[in-house]
Each structure stands twice: as C-alpha cells, then as structure tokens.
Design an enzyme around this catalytic site. Structure first.
Site, short mmCIF file in Angstrom:
data_model
loop_
_atom_site.label_atom_id
_atom_site.label_comp_id
_atom_site.label_asym_id
_atom_site.label_seq_id
_atom_site.Cartn_x
_atom_site.Cartn_y
_atom_site.Cartn_z
N GLY A 1 -19.80 -32.22 30.50
CA GLY A 1 -20.38 -33.25 31.36
C GLY A 1 -21.63 -32.80 32.06
O GLY A 1 -22.05 -31.65 31.97
N SER A 2 -22.20 -33.75 32.77
CA SER A 2 -23.51 -33.49 33.38
C SER A 2 -23.36 -32.82 34.75
O SER A 2 -24.35 -32.47 35.36
CB SER A 2 -24.26 -34.81 33.55
N CYS A 3 -22.12 -32.65 35.23
CA CYS A 3 -21.99 -32.24 36.64
C CYS A 3 -21.43 -30.85 36.84
O CYS A 3 -22.08 -30.01 37.45
CB CYS A 3 -21.13 -33.25 37.37
N PHE A 4 -20.23 -30.58 36.35
CA PHE A 4 -19.61 -29.27 36.63
C PHE A 4 -20.51 -28.11 36.18
O PHE A 4 -20.81 -27.23 36.99
CB PHE A 4 -18.22 -29.16 35.98
N ASP B 1 -23.74 -28.06 38.36
CA ASP B 1 -23.57 -27.77 39.79
C ASP B 1 -23.09 -26.33 40.02
O ASP B 1 -23.53 -25.67 40.97
CB ASP B 1 -22.61 -28.78 40.43
#
Ligand code: UGA
Length: 436
Positions: free
Chosen positions: A264-267, A270
C-alpha cells in the site's frame, strides 16, 4: 460551511464527500483535469466501494463541485484542506513538492480574500512540516500571520483503502492539531456530526500521531509475520496463536494476520519517512528497521517454501491470484504480488497473474515475461501451482475440484478454507511447513 479541498485522491475525495454528506458546500481542486472530469460525470477516479454513489448523490444535491482554479476555490470558501500526495523519495524521505506549491498558492489566494480563513493539513507529513514549513509559506504569501485572520491546523486522516467511505464517515477518532482556540472551535463544529471522539493537540503532535499509528500497525503485522516463521518450524499455526494473543484487551486481535507482508501507499512510506526523520535527528530505530526488513522477507519466503515443496519451480506454470495490495482496491503501490512474481520469475517459473481490478495498474511494473488472465477460471485451468497473494472474496469461493491440473496452492493471505481443497497440496503461511 464552505470547504475547498486541494487534491482529489483517496483522502481529498472521501473527506470532501464526508463533509458534503454532513451538510457542507464542498469544492474539489486538482491539477489533473481527468480526475475532476470523472467526478463531474459521477464516477470515482479510482476504484473504491461506495464512492461512485456518494459522488452522484452530492453532484445532484449541488453540494459537490470541482475546479482546477485553486485561487477561486480558496476565495469562495472558509476552510481549505490540503490533501495532496506526499510520496517517498528514493532515500525514504518525504517528497514535499506538492504540499509546498499548494501552500504557496493558498497564500497567494488569501492576499485578496476578506475575513478569517482556516487552512487544514490533511496529507500525511513529517512531524514539524505544518508549523515550520507550511505555516510560514502561507504567511509569507498571504501577508497574514497565524492568529485572528489565519487559522492553521493539522488533522491526520486514518481511512483505509477499500473502506475509505465508511472510515471517513465513521472515524475512530478525529485529531485536531492547532495552536488557536478559534480554529479548534470551527473544526470541532465541522466534525461534530461524525459523532466520533475528538482529540485536541498541536499540529506537530497530530503529525506524529499519524506516523506513530501507521508504524505501530505495521509493527504488529511484522511481529505476526516473524512469529509465523517460528510457528511454522515449531509445528503450530500462528493464527491459533494470535487468536489467543489477541484476546488480551491490551493487545487486540487487529492487524495480527500473518502473511506475505504489508503493502500500500501508507505503511511502507510512513515507516520509511519516520526512519529517515530519526536518522536526521541521530536517533537509532532498530524496531522500525526490523519492521521493514521483516516485511521484505515474506514474499521470498512464500516462494522458497513452494520451491522446496515442489522440488524446483523451473518451467512450472505459476498463477499469482491477486495483484492489488489488498482487496477492494485497484491500487498496486508496494503490492507484495510484485516481489512474489519477481522471485518466481528468477527461479524460472512461467508466471501469470489475475486480479479483478488491478491488472492494468500492475502491468506497468510487472516482469516483462509475465502474462495475465482476464478471467481467473481460465488462469486456474492453465496453472500447475497457484499463489494466493490478495484475499479477494471471489478467490475464497473457487471450486478447486474443477481444476485437476493444479498440483499445489500456496496461500499468502489465509484466503481459503483448507477443507475446501481436496487432492491438492495446500499450504498457508504461518501453518506448519509442508513435507518436501
Ligand atoms: C492504512 C491504515 O490502516 C489506515 O488507518 C491509514 O489511514 C492508511 O494506511 C493511510 O495512512 O492512509 P491501508 O494502507 O489502506 O490503510 O490498508 P490496511 O488495511 O491498513 O492494509 C495495509 C496492508 O497491510 C495490506 O497489504 C494488508 O494486506 C496488510 N495487512 C493488514 C496484513 O498483512 N495483516 C494484517 O493483519 C492487516
């Protein structure tokens, strides 16, 4: 209230729809006209359950409009949300290009606008960005100081792709990071109809809450994955173990599903940005380093177990089921299907893939020799070995006895009931290792 939202991606669009649903007038701004055209035509620019219906509803109610003219949108609103992308650079640091240009343009637009205006950072940004970078840019360009005429806030977004509309309308909590009482009061009123817990803090703490939340969730997954490799060797099932672990209310059963790793684009973005920030500050991060390192082990581990079980994968027809980073999305950013496909390719397997929504996006990154099936049943009739990498519901419903050609199934996501497979070797990550 009149709201302008800069950025028509997952966060911008679903925030806009949630605010339209709660009685506000929302204008969406983006530089990509195609995205806005999609919204005007009543469809979402990306696949996300429930979003098309909400767009149609609020296009016809007149609560939702679009424009490429950021200045006019800011002028015609009382609150502006910044919801543009903050991708990772090669070195893991956050690319702030889009938030910086948005801040400058908002500042310019405020020069000629009368009255108080509130600017809310919604994009995930490195702690300190809103107060130390964005506020001064808006102040400089608008000629106003944060205070009575200019409100500055940071409200992180916690939605999950695939459940974005639900999460925007029913958040677990709303975090409002601001230094000004007046700004807090305005945002508290704006978010009140969502009927969620509201936490007031300062902008930098709000930014850190977002990074800390995603990093902790990623840590839980990597922990479950590390445990799963131990359980496989000990001869127990990690899902049984985590069921017992998750019953402890201090731990909770959420995000302990072992498998082929998080995408995904987040974990990944970030955790990388937080590690980069820590490095800059001279703080060692052995836990966060391990979270990423562990995540990289899982795809190779799945393929290695298959190689060992099958006695090699050369010329074996390997079907990867699921290319999106998770079900109910066409997003392939950091999908674990890519390293799985690459590992299979490097071992000489003939690799093919299927996804109900994400094939076109995946194709751009795929190993050149990989082929694709539009219909998963055709793929299943072709394959010798199946790798389940995204747990789309339709894969759980496969009638395996219809495919006597399939010799083994390797499940990276606990997608199917083992009892639904007879006469085919089946192994799911985190369960005792199969005999070679
Ligand atoms: C994640 C967070 O869950 C959201 O709260 C956050 O707002 C969002 O990032 C963001 O920062 O924008 P998302 O990436 O959409 O949301 O998806 P998740 O459902 O969290 O799944 C992420 C990855 O972890 C997927 O690849 C999923 O398969 C994997 N995962 C999740 C596991 O491997 N095991 C689990 O137990 C849970």
């Amino acid at each position: 209230m009149r709201i302008s939202i800069i950025g028509c991606g997952y966060v911008g669009l679903t925030t806009g729809l949630a605010l339209a649903e709660t009685g506000n007038q929302v204008v969406l701004v983006d530089v990509v006209e195609e995205k806005l055209r999609a919204v005007e035509e009543g469809r979402s620019p990306f696949y996300e359950p429930g979003v098309d219906e909400m767009i149609l509803k609020h296009r016809s109610s007149g609560a939702l409009s679009t424009t490429t003219d950021l200045g006019r949108a800011v002028e015609g609103s009382d609150i502006t949300f910044i919801a543009v992308g903050t991708p990772s650079r090669e070195d893991g640091s956050m690319d702030d290009t889009f938030i910086i240009s948005a801040a400058k343009e908002i500042g310019d637009a405020l020069k000629t606008k009368d009255g108080r205006h509130v600017v809310v950072m919604k994009s995930t940004v490195v702690p300190g960005t809103t107060w130390n970078t964005i506020r001064p840019l808006i102040e400089e360009n608008s000629g106003r100081k944060a205070g009575p005429l200019l409100g500055i806030a940071m409200c992180p977004e916690f939605l999950r792709e695939g459940a974005a509309m639900h999460d925007s309308l029913h958040p677990d909590r709303v975090v409002i990071g601001t230094m000004e009482d007046e700004t807090f009061e305005v945002l508290d009123r704006l978010f009140a109809p969502l009927d969620s817990r509201i936490l007031r803090t300062d902008p930098t703490t709000a930014e850190m809450i977002k990074y800390a939340s995603n990093s902790l969730l990623a840590t839980k997954i990597s922990f479950a994955n590390e445990l799963s490799r131990i359980c496989e060797r000990v001869g127990v099932d990690v899902y049984d173990v985590m069921e017992g672990v998750g019953m402890d209310s201090r731990i909770s059963p959420q995000f302990l599903r072992a498998g082929v790793g998080f995408g995904g684009s987040c974990f990944p973005k970030d955790v990388s940005a937080l590690r980069y920030l820590a490095r800059e500050k001279g703080v060692p991060t052995p836990i966060l380093d391990g979270v990423m390192e562990n995540n990289e082990i899982q795809p190779g581990h799945l393929v290695q177990v298959a190689e060992r079980t099958m006695g090699g994968l050369k010329d074996v027809k390997a079907l990867v089921l699921g290319l999106a980073f998770k079900p109910d999305t066409d997003d392939v950013r950091f999908t674990r299907s890519l390293p799985v496909a690459r590992h299979l390719s490097s071992l000489g397997a003939r690799v093919a893939g299927h996804d109900p929504k994400a094939t076109e996006n995946f194709r751009k990154e795929a190993p050149p020799e990989m082929s694709f099936f539009d219909d998963h049943e055709e793929g299943l009739s072709w394959a010798d070995v199946v790798f389940l990498v995204t747990e789309w519901p339709e894969y759980a419903a496969i009638e395996w006895e219809r495919y006597p050609n399939i010799r083994a199934i390797f499940d990276g996501r606990r997608t199917i009931e083992p009892a639904s497979v007879k006469d085919i070797a089946y192994w799911s990550m985190g369960s005792p290792l199969p005999e070679p």
